[in-house]
Write a protein that holds these residues in place. Structure first.
Motif, PDB file in Angstrom:
ATOM      1  N   LEU A  37      -4.887   8.627   1.103  1.00  0.00           N
ATOM      2  CA  LEU A  37      -4.888   8.418   2.548  1.00  0.00           C
ATOM      3  C   LEU A  37      -4.947   9.750   3.289  1.00  0.00           C
ATOM      4  N   ASN A  51      -1.956   6.051  -3.369  1.00  0.00           N
ATOM      5  CA  ASN A  51      -2.568   5.604  -2.123  1.00  0.00           C
ATOM      6  C   ASN A  51      -2.279   6.568  -0.985  1.00  0.00           C
ATOM      7  N   THR A  81      -7.548   1.062  -2.908  1.00  0.00           N
ATOM      8  CA  THR A  81      -7.566   2.517  -2.786  1.00  0.00           C
ATOM      9  C   THR A  81      -8.894   2.967  -2.179  1.00  0.00           C
ATOM     10  N   ILE A 133      -4.540  -0.990   6.605  1.00  0.00           N
ATOM     11  CA  ILE A 133      -5.072   0.323   6.261  1.00  0.00           C
ATOM     12  C   ILE A 133      -5.414   1.106   7.525  1.00  0.00           C
ATOM     13  N   LEU A 170       0.818  -1.209   0.000  1.00  0.00           N
ATOM     14  CA  LEU A 170       0.000   0.000   0.000  1.00  0.00           C
ATOM     15  C   LEU A 170       0.854   1.262   0.000  1.00  0.00           C
ATOM     16  N   ILE A 223      -8.835   2.378   1.488  1.00  0.00           N
ATOM     17  CA  ILE A 223      -7.994   3.381   2.153  1.00  0.00           C
ATOM     18  C   ILE A 223      -8.797   4.652   2.346  1.00  0.00           C
TER      19      ILE A 223
END
Lengths: 335, 519
Positions: free
Chosen positions: B27, B23, B63, B365, B17, B66
């Motif tokens: 995030l 990502n 994604t 995550i 990740l 996340i």
């Protein structure tokens, strides 16, 4: 003075663009779809998927919003219906919206005020917890006839589609269960996990994971055809109890609608996009993953389906004593 | 074995990740968005997750997860900003934080409070994550012990405990406020028979009172009136510069953090209840366990750390039944369920077979989201604290506008405003009379759960209350409720006081006699 002049020019330009937009062919701007049920639910997810595909077909973005509340989605439905019948507002609806006329005092319309586009739905299935000895639907019916009310059956609240299916199943088979209402399908299934109820009636889609894990034993689907899920075939209850055909099927119908008084060419455009979207891989795959029977009906065909559901569901809730308007006064024929 | 598998998936996931810059961008973006949603009264973590679900449809599954988990974590944490700075909880989950957070900010230590809650929230999230990865199967089995009676008792306990904890003078006032909330929750069609109650033929009331307008009205309007009436100027400006994680205080409160995290995970794991109750229960337990319970309500660090750890730990807890049973443990987790379905992941007992690495990935995550939340929180808090410098005469009208927008935004219904304003005015007079408002809101939130489950439980038992005494979890909950009530009654307090002084006397007598011996 200069400033005033500039302002006038700017206004004229804006007005010009606005007129130009009005002249343009549908769709010239974003479409809004008002889903009358909560985000994340069955209607919401289905409508979002189909709208995603239709946005590609129509070439404009489609915003999906949720306006929930009232009874049988009445608040969102009234909101969608209060907007112009120009095709720029659609309503994300399901079969439960056919009872709104009976359920609330300030919505006296029937399904005929909408033109429907049906994505489909998942058939209802009668399942028991694995600790029960019943292997077929006939075992269950025999046990329920021998000791009426001894088996606790969980389903959504009074008047929900699964409750109406349970009622029709009792009526057609002569079995009698102790109905325990839950505020939705998931809580009723969870109650079966904890042993609070022994039987649940919800849709295949909702039960799929529990069936595959062996935590629920599916006995029969309440539609005329058997249904296969991950290689396991669930027979139709109609096979051994032919009397069910008189009261069932009452099948989930998820989709969206446009005001029936919208221009015909707009409806035709949306119909085309809908047809194409239903054929897309995304929607087909979605239907398969969610254990839906995809419909794709629109126009007169869809209206007929919704009228049938309206009769079954409206009269069922009226007989439960929870309606406020008599379905007869709305011109809804008995099923 | 299962835990080991999940752990393996966990480490490979983290590497995978972090390697993708997109990502990381998603995030941090989602965490900041979550904090803003949480900090704005009226916008909740649930709403944030719901709105973002639509936007994630085009993303790939990792994604999307996340984005959704990050906004969830950020949203639950962000609620503390408004609680601490303006005494209006940004989310129901942060309502308990306001009790002590606001007094701390009034002392001029707003920065320190935010630093503490940031670290506490991050630790809470991480502890919750550890439980997701290790104890998922075990905890989900315990959740199966909860049937209708247990749910009723749990909801009732939530109302009683919040009434007990928040009363400034008489505990009865807290309970009265709680029951007022319970009454408000009865408005609308009941979920079992669908019969309309107290709706006066208005279909807008059919669905019941929505929590968000009630929350904003009840907390926001009295606060706005109060501040404008008193021409009150908070004396905060002096110490704005110190926004530090303050690890010393964190270290000192370590046992509170661990306890609160366990409470948060446990409550999160029970389906149907979420971050809001976790905050309250943790507050109550911390107060009972504290050496300085008299400081609670006056700006205790223990209190703030406890509530914020618990509500964030609840996220992990809520993921457990979601992933292992397909039953969401909290309202935002219900949104997540919908989002997971959209991405072709069907949570439930089969998840570990269909998507073997998925639980590990979710845990990874969650860890990343809590780190991102901590970093974003440390950077943002400093800026956010500055809102306290704005004179109330300017600031409060802005809050009023935000409250109106917040109530309207949910479902874009004007009716919500008609609901918010009267609730706010009633709440103002209740506050003036010394009634706490939090139990009222908790009553509205938990009322439907208490009502439905009690009636359903009685339906199942054929009208008998016996299951409360025969089912172990129900009996424990029942005894806890009885104790909570009895411990507040005057005769019990007198009795305990007598007992304590007698014990103290005896001990004194013994020690003095012991001390006398050598002579």
């Amino acid at each position: 003075m200069k400033r005033v002049f500039a302002l006038v020019v700017a206004l004229a330009l804006v007005a010009g663009f606005a007129f130009a937009a009005a002249e343009q062919e549908f769709p010239a701007r974003d479409i809004t779809t008002i889903v009358v049920w909560g985000a994340g639910g069955g209607t919401d997810t289905s409508v979002r998927v189909i709208m995603g595909e239709m946005a590609n077909e129509l070439g404009v973005p489609i915003n999906v919003i949720n306006v929930t509340g009232g009874s049988a989605g009445s608040v969102g439905m009234a909101e969608a219906y209060s907007r112009d019948a120009d095709g720029y507002t659609l309503a994300g609806l399901s079969e439960s919206n056919t009872t709104t006329g009976v359920m609330v005092a300030d919505w006296d319309n029937t399904v005929d005020v909408w033109d429907w586009f049906l994505v489909g739905g998942s058939p209802d299935v009668v399942s028991v917890t694995p600790d029960l000895p019943y292997e077929t639907i006939d075992d269950l019916v025999a046990a329920a006839q021998a000791a009426p009310g001894s088996i606790k059956a969980g389903a959504g609240g009074a008047g929900s589609i699964h409750h109406v299916n349970l009622l029709a199943f009792e009526q057609g088979s002569g079995a009698d269960f102790d109905f325990i209402p839950y505020d939705g399908s998931a809580p009723s299934q969870n109650a079966a996990m904890t042993g609070e109820v022994q039987l649940v009636v919800t849709s295949v889609a909702e039960q799929a994971e529990l069936i595959r894990a062996g935590r629920l034993r599916p006995l029969a689907v309440l539609v005329p055809d058997a249904f296969t899920i991950s290689g396991q075939t669930i027979p139709s209850a109609f096979d051994t109890i032919p009397a069910l055909a008189e009261v069932l099927p009452i099948q989930q119908a998820i989709g969206f609608a446009i005001r029936a008084d919208a221009p015909e060419e707009v409806k035709a455009k949306i119909g085309e996009a809908f047809e194409a979207a239903m054929q897309s891989d995304t929607v087909q795959q979605f239907g398969e993953e969610r254990f839906y029977v995809l419909s794709g009906a629109y126009g007169d065909e869809a209206k007929e389906i919704m009228q049938g559901l309206q009769s079954s569901l409206s009269w069922a809730v009226w007989e439960q004593g929870i309606g406020v308007d008599d379905p007869a006064s709305l011109g809804i024929p008995r099923p | 074995m299962e835990a080991l598998n999940a752990l393996g998936g966990f480490f490979t996931s983290i590497g995978g990740l972090v390697a993708d810059p997109i990502n990381l961008l998603v995030l941090f973006g989602a965490v900041v968005m979550g904090i803003i949603f949480g900090a704005t009264p009226g916008l909740t973590a649930t709403l944030g997750v719901a709105l973002l679900t639509t936007l994630t449809y085009g993303m790939n599954q990792s994604t999307a997860m996340i984005a959704l988990l990050a906004i969830y974590v950020g949203g639950v944490y962000g609620g503390s900003y408004a609680s601490i700075l303006i005494n209006i909880p940004g989310t129901a989950a942060a309502a308990a934080t306001a009790l002590d957070g606001y007094p701390i900010a009034m002392r001029g230590e707003g920065g320190r409070a935010l630093g503490l809650t940031t670290t506490a929230s991050a630790i809470g999230t991480i502890i919750g994550m550890i439980f997701v990865v290790s104890l998922s199967p075990l905890i989900s089995e315990l959740a199966l012990q909860f049937t209708s009676f247990e749910f009723f008792l749990l909801a009732f306990f939530g109302i009683i405990i919040s009434g007990t904890l928040t009363s400034p003078d008489l505990v009865y006032k807290g309970w009265i406020a709680g029951f007022l909330g319970l009454f408000l929750a009865m408005v609308g069609r009941d979920a079992l028979q669908f019969y309309p109650r107290f709706t006066f033929g208005n279909s807008q009331l059919d669905g019941g009172l929505e929590v968000v307008p009630v929350l904003i009205g009840a907390f926001g309007i009295p606060q706005i009136i109060q501040v404008l009436k008193d021409k009150f100027v908070p004396k905060q400006a002096a110490k704005l510069d110190r926004i530090v994680p303050d690890f010393k205080t964190i270290g000192r409160n370590f046992k509170h953090i661990i306890r609160s995290a366990l409470i948060g995970v446990g409550i999160g794991a029970v389906p149907g209840i979420g971050e809001d109750i976790a905050g309250w229960v943790s507050y109550g337990t911390a107060k009972n366990a504290s050496k300085t319970p008299e400081q609670f309500g006056k700006g205790s660090y223990e209190a703030v750390v406890s509530t914020e750890t618990a509500n964030n730990a609840c996220i992990g807890g809520a993921m457990i039944p979601l992933l292992s049973l397909g039953v969401p443990g909290s309202p935002p987790a219900a949104m997540l369920l919908g989002a997971l379905m959209l991405h072709g992941v069907a949570p439930g007992p089969m998840l570990r077979i269909d998507h073997p690495g998925f639980i590990g990935e979710i845990s990874a995550i969650l860890l990343l989201a809590s780190i991102a939340m901590w970093i974003a929180g440390m950077l943002l808090a400093k800026q956010v604290v500055k809102v306290l410098r704005i004179p109330p005469a300017i600031f409060m009208p802005i809050i009023a506008v935000l409250a109106v927008i917040g109530s309207y935004a949910l479902g874009t219904k004007v009716f919500n405003l008609y609901l918010m304003v009267p609730v706010g005015i009633i709440a103002y007079f209740l506050t003036e009379m010394g009634y706490p408002i939090a139990p009222l809101v908790i009553g509205v939130i938990l009322g439907p759960m208490a009502d439905q489950n009690l009636r359903r439980g009685l339906m199942i038992s054929g009208g008998s209350f016996a299951p409360i005494f025969t089912r172990p979890v129900a009996l424990i909950l029942f005894l806890v409720i009885v104790f909570t009530i009895v411990s507040q009654l005057p005769f019990y307090k007198r009795w305990m006081g007598d007992l304590r002084s007698r014990v103290a006397e005896r001990r004194q007598a013994r020690s003095s006699s012991g001390a006398n011996k050598p002579e």
